[in-house]
Design a protein around this motif. Structure first.
Motif, PDB file in Angstrom:
ATOM      1  N   SER A 175       0.838  -1.191   0.000  1.00  0.00           N
ATOM      2  CA  SER A 175       0.000   0.000   0.000  1.00  0.00           C
ATOM      3  C   SER A 175       0.876   1.245   0.000  1.00  0.00           C
ATOM      4  CB  SER A 175      -0.925   0.000   1.229  1.00  0.00           C
ATOM      5  OG  SER A 175      -0.161  -0.005   2.424  1.00  0.00           O
ATOM      6  N   PRO A 176       0.387   2.337  -0.608  1.00  0.00           N
ATOM      7  CA  PRO A 176      -0.811   2.378  -1.439  1.00  0.00           C
ATOM      8  C   PRO A 176      -0.574   1.682  -2.777  1.00  0.00           C
ATOM      9  CG  PRO A 176       0.353   4.448  -1.600  1.00  0.00           C
ATOM     10  CD  PRO A 176       1.128   3.615  -0.600  1.00  0.00           C
ATOM     11  N   SER A 177      -1.621   1.479  -3.544  1.00  0.00           N
ATOM     12  CA  SER A 177      -1.446   0.874  -4.863  1.00  0.00           C
ATOM     13  C   SER A 177      -0.920   1.919  -5.850  1.00  0.00           C
ATOM     14  CB  SER A 177      -2.754   0.272  -5.365  1.00  0.00           C
ATOM     15  OG  SER A 177      -3.772   1.250  -5.353  1.00  0.00           O
ATOM     16  N   ASN A 178      -1.323   3.151  -5.634  1.00  0.00           N
ATOM     17  CA  ASN A 178      -0.868   4.264  -6.472  1.00  0.00           C
ATOM     18  C   ASN A 178      -0.533   5.449  -5.582  1.00  0.00           C
ATOM     19  OD1 ASN A 178      -1.150   3.812  -9.543  1.00  0.00           O
ATOM     20  ND2 ASN A 178      -3.003   2.928  -8.694  1.00  0.00           N
ATOM     21  N   LYS A 179       0.529   6.162  -5.950  1.00  0.00           N
ATOM     22  CA  LYS A 179       0.904   7.355  -5.189  1.00  0.00           C
ATOM     23  C   LYS A 179       1.419   8.398  -6.168  1.00  0.00           C
ATOM     24  CE  LYS A 179       2.104   9.802  -1.536  1.00  0.00           C
ATOM     25  NZ  LYS A 179       1.103  10.338  -0.572  1.00  0.00           N
ATOM     26  N   VAL A 180       0.794   9.564  -6.126  1.00  0.00           N
ATOM     27  CA  VAL A 180       1.275  10.687  -6.913  1.00  0.00           C
ATOM     28  C   VAL A 180       1.787  11.733  -5.935  1.00  0.00           C
ATOM     29  CG1 VAL A 180       0.708  12.464  -8.593  1.00  0.00           C
ATOM     30  CG2 VAL A 180      -0.418  10.235  -8.724  1.00  0.00           C
ATOM     31  N   THR A 181       3.008  12.188  -6.147  1.00  0.00           N
ATOM     32  CA  THR A 181       3.590  13.149  -5.239  1.00  0.00           C
ATOM     33  C   THR A 181       4.346  14.212  -6.009  1.00  0.00           C
ATOM     34  OG1 THR A 181       4.933  13.360  -3.215  1.00  0.00           O
ATOM     35  CG2 THR A 181       5.798  11.942  -4.949  1.00  0.00           C
ATOM     36  N   GLU A 182       4.564  15.326  -5.357  1.00  0.00           N
ATOM     37  CA  GLU A 182       5.307  16.406  -5.986  1.00  0.00           C
ATOM     38  C   GLU A 182       6.800  16.217  -5.751  1.00  0.00           C
ATOM     39  OE1 GLU A 182       1.967  19.962  -5.519  1.00  0.00           O
ATOM     40  OE2 GLU A 182       3.828  20.005  -4.376  1.00  0.00           O
ATOM     41  N   LYS A 183       7.567  16.631  -6.696  1.00  0.00           N
ATOM     42  CA  LYS A 183       9.018  16.579  -6.576  1.00  0.00           C
ATOM     43  C   LYS A 183       9.452  17.267  -5.280  1.00  0.00           C
ATOM     44  CE  LYS A 183      13.149  18.338  -8.889  1.00  0.00           C
ATOM     45  NZ  LYS A 183      13.667  19.097 -10.054  1.00  0.00           N
ATOM     46  N   GLY A 184      10.343  16.592  -4.556  1.00  0.00           N
ATOM     47  CA  GLY A 184      10.852  17.144  -3.317  1.00  0.00           C
ATOM     48  C   GLY A 184      10.153  16.631  -2.066  1.00  0.00           C
ATOM     49  N   LYS A 185       8.995  16.022  -2.226  1.00  0.00           N
ATOM     50  CA  LYS A 185       8.278  15.479  -1.069  1.00  0.00           C
ATOM     51  C   LYS A 185       8.830  14.099  -0.704  1.00  0.00           C
ATOM     52  CE  LYS A 185       4.862  18.599  -0.944  1.00  0.00           C
ATOM     53  NZ  LYS A 185       4.569  19.469   0.209  1.00  0.00           N
ATOM     54  N   ASP A 186       8.590  13.680   0.534  1.00  0.00           N
ATOM     55  CA  ASP A 186       8.955  12.338   0.978  1.00  0.00           C
ATOM     56  C   ASP A 186       7.755  11.405   0.790  1.00  0.00           C
ATOM     57  OD1 ASP A 186      10.863  13.400   3.939  1.00  0.00           O
ATOM     58  OD2 ASP A 186      11.214  13.675   1.782  1.00  0.00           O
ATOM     59  N   VAL A 187       8.031  10.145   0.498  1.00  0.00           N
ATOM     60  CA  VAL A 187       6.960   9.153   0.396  1.00  0.00           C
ATOM     61  C   VAL A 187       7.344   7.902   1.179  1.00  0.00           C
ATOM     62  CG1 VAL A 187       6.085   9.925  -1.839  1.00  0.00           C
ATOM     63  CG2 VAL A 187       7.848   8.149  -1.747  1.00  0.00           C
ATOM     64  N   GLU A 188       6.313   7.215   1.631  1.00  0.00           N
ATOM     65  CA  GLU A 188       6.508   5.990   2.402  1.00  0.00           C
ATOM     66  C   GLU A 188       5.643   4.902   1.776  1.00  0.00           C
ATOM     67  OE1 GLU A 188       7.285   6.528   6.851  1.00  0.00           O
ATOM     68  OE2 GLU A 188       5.334   5.518   6.792  1.00  0.00           O
ATOM     69  N   LEU A 189       6.275   3.796   1.436  1.00  0.00           N
ATOM     70  CA  LEU A 189       5.579   2.676   0.817  1.00  0.00           C
ATOM     71  C   LEU A 189       5.618   1.496   1.783  1.00  0.00           C
ATOM     72  CD1 LEU A 189       7.235   2.932  -2.724  1.00  0.00           C
ATOM     73  CD2 LEU A 189       5.327   4.241  -1.805  1.00  0.00           C
ATOM     74  N   ARG A 190       4.514   0.763   1.848  1.00  0.00           N
ATOM     75  CA  ARG A 190       4.399  -0.296   2.840  1.00  0.00           C
ATOM     76  C   ARG A 190       4.266  -1.660   2.187  1.00  0.00           C
ATOM     77  NH1 ARG A 190       1.583  -0.941   8.269  1.00  0.00           N
ATOM     78  NH2 ARG A 190       0.736  -3.065   8.238  1.00  0.00           N
ATOM     79  N   CYS A 191       4.842  -2.656   2.854  1.00  0.00           N
ATOM     80  CA  CYS A 191       4.750  -4.038   2.366  1.00  0.00           C
ATOM     81  C   CYS A 191       4.417  -4.956   3.534  1.00  0.00           C
ATOM     82  CB  CYS A 191       6.069  -4.472   1.736  1.00  0.00           C
ATOM     83  SG  CYS A 191       6.142  -6.234   1.321  1.00  0.00           S
ATOM     84  N   ASP A 192       3.388  -5.791   3.344  1.00  0.00           N
ATOM     85  CA  ASP A 192       3.043  -6.837   4.311  1.00  0.00           C
ATOM     86  C   ASP A 192       3.385  -8.184   3.691  1.00  0.00           C
ATOM     87  OD1 ASP A 192       0.969  -4.551   5.124  1.00  0.00           O
ATOM     88  OD2 ASP A 192       1.234  -5.927   6.810  1.00  0.00           O
ATOM     89  N   PRO A 193       4.405  -8.862   4.173  1.00  0.00           N
ATOM     90  CA  PRO A 193       4.805 -10.129   3.556  1.00  0.00           C
ATOM     91  C   PRO A 193       3.861 -11.261   3.964  1.00  0.00           C
ATOM     92  CG  PRO A 193       6.145  -9.722   5.476  1.00  0.00           C
ATOM     93  CD  PRO A 193       5.270  -8.509   5.301  1.00  0.00           C
ATOM     94  N   ILE A 194       4.040 -12.392   3.331  1.00  0.00           N
ATOM     95  CA  ILE A 194       3.286 -13.580   3.703  1.00  0.00           C
ATOM     96  C   ILE A 194       3.736 -14.014   5.094  1.00  0.00           C
ATOM     97  CG2 ILE A 194       2.937 -16.032   3.167  1.00  0.00           C
ATOM     98  CD1 ILE A 194       3.207 -15.282   0.208  1.00  0.00           C
ATOM     99  N   SER A 195       2.783 -14.339   5.939  1.00  0.00           N
ATOM    100  CA  SER A 195       3.097 -14.737   7.308  1.00  0.00           C
ATOM    101  C   SER A 195       4.036 -15.942   7.316  1.00  0.00           C
ATOM    102  CB  SER A 195       1.800 -15.095   8.041  1.00  0.00           C
ATOM    103  OG  SER A 195       2.076 -15.535   9.349  1.00  0.00           O
ATOM    104  N   GLY A 196       5.103 -15.839   8.085  1.00  0.00           N
ATOM    105  CA  GLY A 196       6.062 -16.935   8.190  1.00  0.00           C
ATOM    106  C   GLY A 196       7.228 -16.819   7.233  1.00  0.00           C
ATOM    107  N   HIS A 197       7.147 -15.916   6.274  1.00  0.00           N
ATOM    108  CA  HIS A 197       8.270 -15.715   5.354  1.00  0.00           C
ATOM    109  C   HIS A 197       9.311 -14.833   6.032  1.00  0.00           C
ATOM    110  CE1 HIS A 197       6.395 -16.768   1.193  1.00  0.00           C
ATOM    111  NE2 HIS A 197       6.252 -17.728   2.090  1.00  0.00           N
ATOM    112  N   THR A 198      10.536 -15.364   6.112  1.00  0.00           N
ATOM    113  CA  THR A 198      11.560 -14.631   6.843  1.00  0.00           C
ATOM    114  C   THR A 198      12.306 -13.635   5.964  1.00  0.00           C
ATOM    115  OG1 THR A 198      13.162 -16.383   6.398  1.00  0.00           O
ATOM    116  CG2 THR A 198      11.900 -16.536   8.447  1.00  0.00           C
ATOM    117  N   ALA A 199      12.301 -13.847   4.658  1.00  0.00           N
ATOM    118  CA  ALA A 199      13.036 -12.969   3.750  1.00  0.00           C
ATOM    119  C   ALA A 199      12.081 -11.996   3.061  1.00  0.00           C
ATOM    120  CB  ALA A 199      13.782 -13.790   2.702  1.00  0.00           C
ATOM    121  N   LEU A 200      12.534 -10.754   2.916  1.00  0.00           N
ATOM    122  CA  LEU A 200      11.717  -9.731   2.267  1.00  0.00           C
ATOM    123  C   LEU A 200      12.604  -8.905   1.353  1.00  0.00           C
ATOM    124  CD1 LEU A 200       8.931  -7.603   3.853  1.00  0.00           C
ATOM    125  CD2 LEU A 200      10.693  -6.490   2.459  1.00  0.00           C
TER     126      LEU A 200
END
Lengths: 115, 114
Positions: free
Chosen positions: A7-32
């Motif tokens: 999440s998010p699936s789409n992100k539009v931002t202005e140049k110079g701004k910070d963005v944060e992208l999130r990932c939820d892995p499959i439960s029990g998977h140790t590598a990401l």
């Protein structure tokens, strides 16, 4: 069972701004893994987390990029002071290390557009 | 990490068999060969992995000759829904090697026509 979600699936931002992208892995998977995919191109490796080991950050393109992971759960990829060349799809994948490092399960990605 | 070379694109017709060959002349002893499939606007999906000879699953077959310098992904009787980009990866699947730079390259764009 549930797959990798991002999440998010789409992100539009202005140049110079910070963005944060999130990932939820499959439960029990140790590598990401985080990858970047520019339009019409292959995937570029960015960073890799394995359990409690120090992450492999060798693919991060600049110090504007950073990522964190809490234990074996959620990971966040942060891009500071975004530039237009950061526009891409950012993909996250997870894997069970004992199944082989390359059997990865990917999320749908976050499409980032920097204007 | 072993460099791989694949054709940029291939066209096929429904019901035909599609064979995609990947060259990896510098493959190392501990390296495995893995193929992924990517549909538009989706993340790649693992198809098959092998070390030598032949591996078959419900989706595809992977043929690896004795010298392991190439491999061929075989998709039997393709349908329109098999239109996708197919990536070949070569690398050590051992735990310690995980996380080294993983490069999917440009892949092979397969177009299945009716």
């Amino acid at each position: 069972g549930a797959g990798v979600s991002q999440s998010p699936s789409n992100k539009v931002t202005e140049k110079g701004k910070d963005v944060e992208l999130r990932c939820d892995p499959i439960s029990g998977h140790t590598a990401l893994y985080w990858y970047r995919q520019r339009l019409g191109q292959g995937l570029e490796f960015l960073i890799y987390f394995q359990g409690n080991s120090a992450p492999d950050k060798s693919g991060l393109p600049s110090d504007r990029f950073s990522a964190e992971r809490t234990g074996e759960s959620v990971s966040t990829l942060t891009i500071q002071r975004t530039q237009q060349e950061d526009s891409a799809v950012y993909l996250c994948a997870s894997s069970l290390v004992d199944r082989g490092a390359y059997e990865q399960y990917f999320g749908p990605g976050t499409r980032l557009t920097v204007t | 990490l072993a460099k791989t070379t694949q054709p940029i694109s291939m066209d096929s017709y429904e019901g035909q068999e599609v064979n995609i060959t990947c060259s990896h002349n510098n493959i190392a002893t501990n390296d495995y060969i893995t193929w992924y499939q990517q549909f538009p606007s989706q993340g790649p999906r693992f198809i098959i992995q092998g070390y030598k000879t032949k591996v078959t699953n419900e989706v595809a077959s992977l043929f690896i000759p004795a010298d392991r310098k190439s491999s061929t992904l075989s998709l039997p009787r393709v349908s329109l829904s098999d239109t996708a980009v197919y990536y070949c990866l070569v690398g050590d699947a051992g735990i310690k090697a995980a996380g080294n730079k993983l490069t999917f390259g440009g892949g092979t764009r397969v177009l299945v026509k009716p």
